[in-house]
Every structure is written in structure tokens, then in C-alpha cells.
Design a protein around this motif. Structure first.
Motif, short mmCIF file in Angstrom:
data_model
loop_
_atom_site.label_atom_id
_atom_site.label_comp_id
_atom_site.label_asym_id
_atom_site.label_seq_id
_atom_site.Cartn_x
_atom_site.Cartn_y
_atom_site.Cartn_z
N VAL A 49 41.23 37.30 44.59
CA VAL A 49 41.17 38.40 45.26
C VAL A 49 41.18 39.58 44.41
O VAL A 49 40.25 40.62 44.37
CB VAL A 49 41.89 38.48 46.59
N LEU A 50 42.03 39.58 43.51
CA LEU A 50 42.26 40.72 42.54
C LEU A 50 41.29 40.90 41.62
O LEU A 50 40.85 41.95 41.46
CB LEU A 50 43.72 40.36 41.63
N PHE A 51 40.46 39.75 41.30
CA PHE A 51 39.28 40.06 40.46
C PHE A 51 38.23 40.84 41.40
O PHE A 51 37.41 41.51 40.72
CB PHE A 51 38.80 38.74 39.71
N ARG A 52 38.20 40.33 42.40
CA ARG A 52 37.08 41.07 43.34
C ARG A 52 37.28 42.21 43.59
O ARG A 52 36.56 43.22 43.64
CB ARG A 52 37.02 40.33 44.66
N GLY A 53 38.63 42.75 43.49
CA GLY A 53 38.98 44.18 43.70
C GLY A 53 38.33 44.92 42.37
O GLY A 53 38.16 46.00 42.37
N ALA A 54 38.82 44.11 41.26
CA ALA A 54 38.11 44.98 39.89
C ALA A 54 36.64 45.15 40.10
O ALA A 54 36.14 46.19 39.52
CB ALA A 54 38.44 43.79 38.77
N ALA A 55 36.07 44.34 40.74
CA ALA A 55 34.54 44.62 40.90
C ALA A 55 34.11 45.66 41.71
O ALA A 55 33.30 46.22 41.72
CB ALA A 55 34.01 43.24 41.26
N MET A 56 35.19 45.89 42.81
CA MET A 56 34.89 46.66 44.05
C MET A 56 35.17 48.13 43.49
O MET A 56 34.77 49.28 44.08
CB MET A 56 35.35 46.41 45.15
N GLN A 57 36.10 48.38 42.41
CA GLN A 57 36.78 49.73 42.26
C GLN A 57 35.74 50.51 41.36
O GLN A 57 34.77 49.80 40.87
CB GLN A 57 38.27 49.50 41.51
N THR A 58 36.00 51.82 41.34
CA THR A 58 35.08 52.71 40.92
C THR A 58 35.79 53.57 39.68
O THR A 58 35.26 54.45 39.04
CB THR A 58 34.39 53.52 41.69
N ALA A 59 37.01 53.41 39.42
CA ALA A 59 37.76 54.04 38.45
C ALA A 59 37.31 54.05 37.03
O ALA A 59 37.66 54.79 36.14
CB ALA A 59 39.32 53.79 38.57
N MET A 60 36.75 52.75 36.81
CA MET A 60 36.51 52.47 35.39
C MET A 60 35.27 51.36 35.41
O MET A 60 35.35 50.64 36.38
CB MET A 60 37.34 52.09 34.53
N PRO A 61 34.57 51.01 34.39
CA PRO A 61 33.46 49.95 34.30
C PRO A 61 34.05 48.59 34.74
O PRO A 61 35.23 48.17 34.38
CB PRO A 61 33.02 49.89 32.73
#
Length: 378
Positions: free
Chosen positions: A310-322
Motif C-alpha cells: 500500500v505504501l508503494f502504491r501511495g508513492a505512485a499516487m503522490q505528486t510531490a516528486m517523480p
């Protein structure tokens, strides 16, 4: 260009996770042979093994930058083949220096494929439009079981360590050959722009939560047996049963995790999973018998199983950095939690006792619960 939403790309991603878990697990049964061959004590062996972690972390940092420019396919291939080719060299390294350098390279191959396959998995999942990350991570766990089982079985047939390592290397090369044409040639993660961005914003929080979750996993491996043995619940010979149950629970939880996430969502999965892990830690610490303690290991494994996906999915959904750099940051933080965390537990346990150290782990897991709303959309 191969589509990200195809059975072939999913197979390639699963094979990448399988090879990573298989490769590192193959090394574990060979450690006693390396110690005997080099005639070193536990302290020197510990320093040598640290080389693997250093190589992994350095490669993870570099992989985030390289994948941002070139995509993940060449890194996954290089990392997987690297694991296969370096494994036999670990068996023949004849001095502490050569083993340290070989472990550094082995760790670099592991770190490279670890970051790249997670970035690749993020894109495949996004293209599919449904949760897949838990299933991918389950293949890493299955690879770990398979690697240790195959290597142990081969050694039990009285084959030499080098022959065993070569057989396992061939198996990894076959898997990478199957994955090679099915990996995304030029993924969306390959991009123009900065090759390195300091983690910031929501990515920092995601990295912290990943470090906590991986720390729990590392604590189960390194300190779980000592906890139940020290409590007088089991004998030294039975101390490893708890971690076996924990590992099986993690794998089963991840195999069913995608269906759970699809049904209840990321936020509920984080909240429910972290609370279940906290409950498991409490059961383990308060257990009056070995059976209850084993139940605690089971709850911890089930609860923690789907937090990292779930945390990796959060990394895919965030827009703060690539996205690719964010995944690399989270992977590196998690691995640092595994490497540094257990040592920190040792210092805390020395000062206040191992049970108190485990209660502190439960408190840290509560941070995941309290942060669930901040790092998920639903």
C-alpha cells in the motif's frame, strides 16, 4: 512497445520479484560455509555481511536516478543476472577482503533489482487499474522460501557448495530469460528532468512508514526467537518456529492482499493491518504459553503483510516528486529500517530489556495507523 496492461508484463514483474527473493535466500544457507572457509569469528563475519547491506543501499540510491533516465528494464535485467553470476563467486571467495567485495557487488545487484522491479510494478498496477502490488510482493516471499529450500535440499544431497550455487544460478538465469522480452522496453518512469530529488512532502512520511514496517519485519527475524526463549515459553531448539509462522502468514496475507485492498481500499488496509500487527505484538508480549505466542506471530505477519504494498502504491499516487524517485526513496528507507533497526533494538534491549523494546515497536506501528489518512486517498 509492450503494453503495461498485459499478462506478459505481469508475468515478467512476478518473475523479477521471484528472482530477487530467491537470490538473497540462496545465500543464507551458504553463510556457515563461508565462515568455516575463511576461519573468521562472529564479529568479523558480521562486518563482512554488512558489506551486502552497504552495496544494496548505495545501489538503491543510484537506481532511482538511472531509472528516471533510462527506465527499469535494463536495471532489472542487470540486477537479476548479477545475482545469478555473483552467487557462485560468494562460494569461492578465499579471503575476507574478496568476500567483502563480492558481497558488496551482490548487494548492489539486489538493491538494483529491488528498486527497479518495484518501479516497474507500480506502472503495471497503474495500467491495470486494479491492486496488484501485494501479489507481486508475495512472489518475493515465495522466492525466499524456494531459494532457501532448494539450496538446503541440494546441500543435503552432499553436493558441494559451488555446485549448489551454480544450479541455483542457472534457475535464476532461466527466469530472467523468460522475463527479458516481456518487461516494458521504455516505461513511463523514464523521463527528462532531474536525476535526483531529495525526498520531501508526503514522500518523507511514506518513507518513514516503510522504515517502521520493515523494522518490524527485521525484528521478527533477528529478535523474535530471543524474545520467546527469554520469556521461557519455548526452548532454544524451538525458537525459530515463531518466525516460520510469521513468514507463512506474511506470504498468505500478500497472496490474498490484492482482493482485500480492492474490496476495502488502501486506507482501511493500512488501518486494519497496522492495528492487527499491534494486537499481535501485544499478544506475543503478554502470552502465557507458547501456543498463544505463536498466535501473536501469526497476527503480526497477517497484519504487516500488505502495509508495504500500500505504501508503494501511495508513492505512485503522490505528486510531490517523480514516481520512480519516490519509489526508490521508500525502498531505500525500508531497507535501512531492516539494516539499522535490529541493531537499534539491541541497544534499547540492553538498556531497558527486550520486552520493552518490543512495546516500543508496537508504539511505532501505531504511527502507521495514525498516518493512514494522510498517505491514502480512500
Amino acid at each position: 512497445m509492450t503494453s503495461a496492461d498485459r499478462p506478459a508484463t505481469r508475468l515478467a514483474t512476478r518473475l523479477s520479484f521471484l528472482v530477487a527473493g530467491f537470490g538473497i535466500a540462496c545465500w543464507a544457507p551458504l553463510v556457515p560455509f563461508a565462515k568455516q572457509r575463511l576461519a573468521v569469528d562472529d564479529a568479523v563475519l558480521g562486518l563482512l555481511l554488512l558489506s551486502l547491506g552497504i552495496g544494496s543501499v548505495l545501489a538503491m540510491i543510484a537506481t532511482g536516478m538511472l531509472s528516471a533516465r533510462h527506465g527499469t528494464k535494463p536495471i532489472i535485467i542487470a540486477g537479476g543476472i548479477g545475482l545469478a553470476l555473483i552467487l557462485p563467486l560468494l562460494v569461492v571467495a578465499g579471503t575476507p577482503v574478496t568476500l567483502a567485495l563480492t558481497l558488496l557487488a551482490f548487494g548492489a545487484a539486489l538493491g538494483s533489482i529491488d528498486v527497479a522491479m518495484n518501479i516497474h510494478a507500480v506502472e503495471v498496477e497503474r495500467a491495470a487499474g486494479q491492486p496488484l502490488m501485494s501479489g507481486f510482493h508475495a512472489l518475493f516471499s515465495i522466492g525466499g522460501f524456494a531459494g532457501s529450500a532448494v539450496m538446503t535440499a541440494l546441500l543435503s544431497f552432499h553436493l558441494g557448495p559451488l555446485a549448489c550455487a551454480l544450479i541455483c544460478s542457472v534457475l535464476m538465469l532461466i527466469a530472467m530469460a523468460l522475463a527479458w522480452p516481456r518487461l516494458l522496453l521504455r516505461s513511463a518512469q523514464a523521463q527528462e528532468g532531474p536525476l535526483f530529488v531529495l525526498p520531501h512532502g508526503i514522500v518523507l512520511l511514506l518513507a518513514l512508514l516503510a522504515a517502521i514496517t520493515f523494522l518490524i519485519e527485521g525484528a521478527m527475524l533477528d529478535w523474535g526467537a530471543l524474545l520467546v526463549i527469554g520469556s521461557g515459553l519455548v526452548s532454544e531448539a524451538q525458537g525459530g518456529i515463531g518466525y516460520i509462522v510469521f513468514s507463512i502468514a506474511m506470504t498468505v496475507g500478500r497472496l490474498g492482499g490484492d482482493a482485500v485492498v480492492a474490496r476495502v481500499g488502501d486506507r482501511a488496509t493500512l488501518v486494519g493491518g497496522s492495528l492487527l500487527a499491534v494486537a499481535g505484538l501485544a499478544v506475543l508480549l503478554l502470552a502465557p504459553s507458547a501456543t498463544v505466542a505463536i498466535a501473536g506471530f501469526l497476527l503480526i505477519g497477517l497484519g504487516a503483510s500488505n502495509l508495504v504494498p500500500v505504501l508503494f502504491r501511495g508513492a505512485a499516487m503522490q505528486t510531490a516528486m517523480p514516481r520512480g524517485l519516490a519509489v526508490a526513496s521508500i525502498t531505500t528507507a525500508g531497507y535501512a529500517g531492516v539494516l539499522v533497526g535490529p541493531a537499534g533494538i539491541g541497544f534499547v534491549a540492553h538498556a531497558v530489556g527486550l520486552p520493552t523494546a518490543f512495546w516500543m515497536l508496537a508504539a511505532l506501528m501505531c504511527v502507521v495507523t495514525l498516518s493512514a489518512r494522510a498517505v491514502t486517498r480512500k
